[in-house]
Structure formats: structure tokens, C-alpha cells
Design an enzyme around this catalytic site. Structure first.
Site, PDB file in Angstrom:
ATOM      1  N   GLY A  17      46.524  28.508   5.402  1.00 32.95           N
ATOM      2  CA  GLY A  17      47.834  29.027   5.011  1.00 32.95           C
ATOM      3  C   GLY A  17      47.796  30.038   3.883  1.00 32.95           C
ATOM      4  CD  GLU A  28      48.080  43.448   3.949  1.00 34.57           C
ATOM      5  OE1 GLU A  28      47.521  43.257   5.052  1.00 34.57           O
ATOM      6  OE2 GLU A  28      47.565  43.159   2.864  1.00 34.57           O
ATOM      7  CG  ASP A  86      42.604  38.674  10.300  1.00 39.11           C
ATOM      8  OD1 ASP A  86      42.706  39.578   9.443  1.00 39.11           O
ATOM      9  OD2 ASP A  86      43.534  37.924  10.612  1.00 39.11           O
TER      10      ASP A  86
END
Length: 384
Positions: free
Chosen positions: A120, A33, A171
Site C-alpha cells: 500500500g 508522474e 513498475d
């Protein structure tokens, strides 16, 4: 997700005939990350939830699109000035425009689509939508087909140019390249990638959603990037070959400690350690060692919370509950400031963990978290 349901809506809203059906998945990122913009590695996988779209050329010069989930219908042309107002339709329009820019002769089509990626939760429903249409338009209109990497870049360019989001490639890459039973290590500098086996027999992968709106506090995100760049600039004085934190060791960072702020040092320390953790997890997976994978996930959470400071009270709480329940691995997933934890849980602990997490979270925050089981699945494909 139900192909027949999407087909029934398509038949109802268009001329009673059928077209071709395509799907693309959302994604998780097991570890890695804030490494992407530092030239490091990310380690995503496609999930068994995503978008399904039925598409049929209509012989016109416009697109007629129906969002089944939003019950909203939009028509638009294929020229730059024809951009629709509805934000969901801009994704489809953007993909059309980016494919045209790459020489694919996109013509008008009718389409209906639906998705089951939880919104979300940081599983990239927008990338799933972009990948579905990029793959489909390439299949339907591509005389000179473009390769899968370019399809991922079409999705990324759609975000940049039509949706105002300056995202990386992960993504869309995971959505296009996903493979059942595998995670993908993507080198964000060279864009080389490698599949690693992910078959956690005896374990389950589960997301626990804090339902905190994951505002990627853009100013906070930008500040993190500036810290990383400041650390690189200081290290370059002695090591001119260094381009990204990916090129740095902790020894190099230590040498430059006097030249950077304490905050910049902490940010860089997290990134250098996180890039190494991705490599360690890949090695562990090749040995089938899921205990080490879990340990590295906990280390990542600690780093994101204490060094990079992108966690929040709710996510730290869920991470603590996971640790207390004997969960193998747990960390905040995504950019931070909200969203989910991703958890690697032994089958026999699963029910206790979920019940405990829900009860303790509700007692503290007055609402229940959402829970999503994750299975690693295939990338973009034609279904019918």
C-alpha cells in the site's frame, strides 16, 4: 530480507530438499508522474526491499506454491482453465501463462516466497513478485531465453490479463532493470532507457506513508487521461504531427486555450511541465546538483496538487511539513489520492524531520504516518 528464512519455509513445506533462490525489488519513482500515458519520461529506481522466492522443478504438471507471509498454500495446473482463485497465486499463474505464450516450456515446480516491500505504499510489491517469477522461470526453463525487456512485459501482461489492472510498464521495468546507485530514465514512447548516477552523499531518501488507502480512484484517473487527450486533439488542429502531450510546448497549449476547458488546460500544463522536469533532474544529477533535484520535486508536488488535482489533504500536509523542516525535496509519489510522499533529506535534518512529521501528522489526523528509508538497489537476480 532473509534468504535463510525463505529456505527454511521451503524445506518445511516441500520434500526437505532445496531449489534455486531468486529476488526482485520494489521501486520508487523520483519524478515523472502521469507522464507515461502521455508519451513522456519516467524516472524510477529499484529499492533494497522486494521479493525472494525459492523454486524447484517438481517433475509434475502442476505448481505447488506457498506464500510465507500469508501462510497460504495453493496448487494449480499450467493450462488456461487452471487459474487459481487466490489473488496472490494468480500473479504466479499469470507469469507462467505469459512465459508459455512466449515459447518458454514451463513445467511444474514447488515454490515458497516472502517479501518486505511495504504494502500500500506505492512501491509495487506486485511487480516485484511478477519479476521474480519471470526471471526465475526464464532461468530454469528457458532453452530459448527471452530478453529482460520481454520479462518486464511478461509482468505487465500478467497484470492486464490475469489480475485486471491496466498498468503501464514502469513498475516491472524498474524491477527487472534496476541497478545499485542508479536511477533509470525510461522513454515511455520509444522504450529507450538510460541510467543516471544517484549517489546522494550527505542526503537520505525517505518515504512518509500517509496510510491513506491509495484508491486510484479509477474514474478520476480516467478523467485525467481524457483531459490530456482532449488537449492533444485541440493542438493537433494546428500541429498535425502532435501525437502525445510529450510533443507539445506550452506555446502550443496556449494557442489552443480557447478550444479546451479550463480543467483540460490545467491538466495539460502540468504534464508538459512535468516531462521537462524529468529532463532537468537528469541534467542536475549528472552535475551532482541535488538542490535542483529537490526544487523540482517540490514543483512536481505543487503541480500534482493544484493543476492535476490528484493529491489529498494528508499528502499536502506532509509536503508542507517537509518544506517547514528545510527538507531539500518532497512530493507525492505515485498516482495520487493517497500513499506516500518521497523526500530528499539532508542527513543532519533527518531526525528532526521524521520526529516533526510524526508528531504534527498525529496531532492533526489522529494516527501516525509510517516511515520507510529507501536505498537504491539492484534489479532481478539469482541469489543461490
Amino acid at each position: 530480507m532473509d534468504i535463510e528464512y525463505v529456505r527454511s519455509r521451503f524445506i518445511k513445506h516441500f520434500d526437505g530438499t532445496t531449489g534455486s533462490v531468486y529476488a526482485s525489488p520494489g521501486r520508487i519513482n523520483l519524478i515523472g508522474e502521469h507522464t507515461d500515458y502521455n508519451g513522456g519520461f519516467v524516472f524510477p529506481g529499484a529499492v533494497d526491499k522486494g521479493m525472494i522466492a525459492e523454486i524447484k522443478p517438481n517433475g509434475k504438471d502442476k505448481v505447488r506454491a506457498y506464500s510465507i507471509d500469508l501462510k497460504d498454500y495453493v496448487e494449480f495446473g499450467l493450462n488456461e482453465e487452471d487459474a487459481p482463485k487466490a489473488s496472490w497465486a494468480r500473479y504466479i499463474f499469470g507469469v507462467c501463462r505469459e512465459m508459455i505464450k512466449r515459447g518458454v516450456e514451463v513445467k511444474g515446480f514447488d515454490t515458497a516466497f516472502a517479501g518486505d516491500v511495504p504494502l500500500g505504499a506505492g512501491m509495487s510489491s506486485s511487480a516485484a513478485l511478477e519479476s521474480t517469477y519471470a526471471f526465475a522461470l526464464n532461468d530454469l526453463f528457458g532453452e530459448n531465453k527471452i530478453d529482460k525487456f520481454e520479462l518486464a512485459k511478461v509482468g505487465q501482461a500478467t497484470e492486464h490479463n490475469y489480475c485486471g489492472v491496466n498498468c503501464g510498464i514502469m513498475d516491472q521495468f524498474a524491477s527487472v532493470f534496476g541497478k545499485e546507485g542508479s536511477l533509470i530514465r525510461l522513454d515511455c514512447r520509444s522504450l529507450e532507457y538510460q541510467y543516471f548516477p544517484f549517489k546522494p552523499d550527505g542526503y537520505r531518501l525517505v518515504l512518509v506513508d500517509s496510510v491513506v488507502k491509495h484508491e486510484l480512484a479509477s474514474s478520476a484517473y480516467n478523467k485525467r487521461r481524457q483531459s490530456c487527450e482532449a488537449a492533444v486533439a485541440a493542438i493537433q488542429k494546428k500541429h498535425p504531427h502532435v501525437e502525445f502531450l510529450r510533443d507539445c510546448t506550452m506555446d502550443m497549449l496556449q494557442e489552443a486555450k480557447a478550444d479546451i476547458s479550463e480543467e483540460d488546460y490545467m491538466r495539460a500544463e502540468y504534464v508538459i511541465e512535468e516531462i521537462q522536469r524529468v529532463l532537468d533532474v537528469c541534467d542536475a544529477l549528472e552535475q551532482g546538483d541535488y538542490e535542483t533535484v529537490g526544487q523540482k520535486m517540490f514543483e512536481t508536488h505543487h503541480g500534482m496538487s493544484k493543476l492535476y488535482e490528484v493529491s489529498c489533504e494528508e499528502l499536502d500536509f506532509l509536503n508542507d511539513v517537509a518544506f517547514d523542516c528545510g527538507v531539500t525535496g518532497s512530493r507525492v509519489m505515485g498516482g495520487g489520492f493517497g500513499g506516500c510522499t518521497i523526500n530528499l533529506v539532508k542527513n543532519e535534518l533527518y531526525e528532526t524531520f521524521i520526529t516533526t512529521a510524526k508528531e504534527r501528522f498525529k496531532a492533526k489526523f489522529g494516527r501516525s504516518p509510517k516511515v520507510y528509508d529507501v536505498v537504491i538497489g539492484d534489479g532481478s537476480r539469482k541469489l543461490l
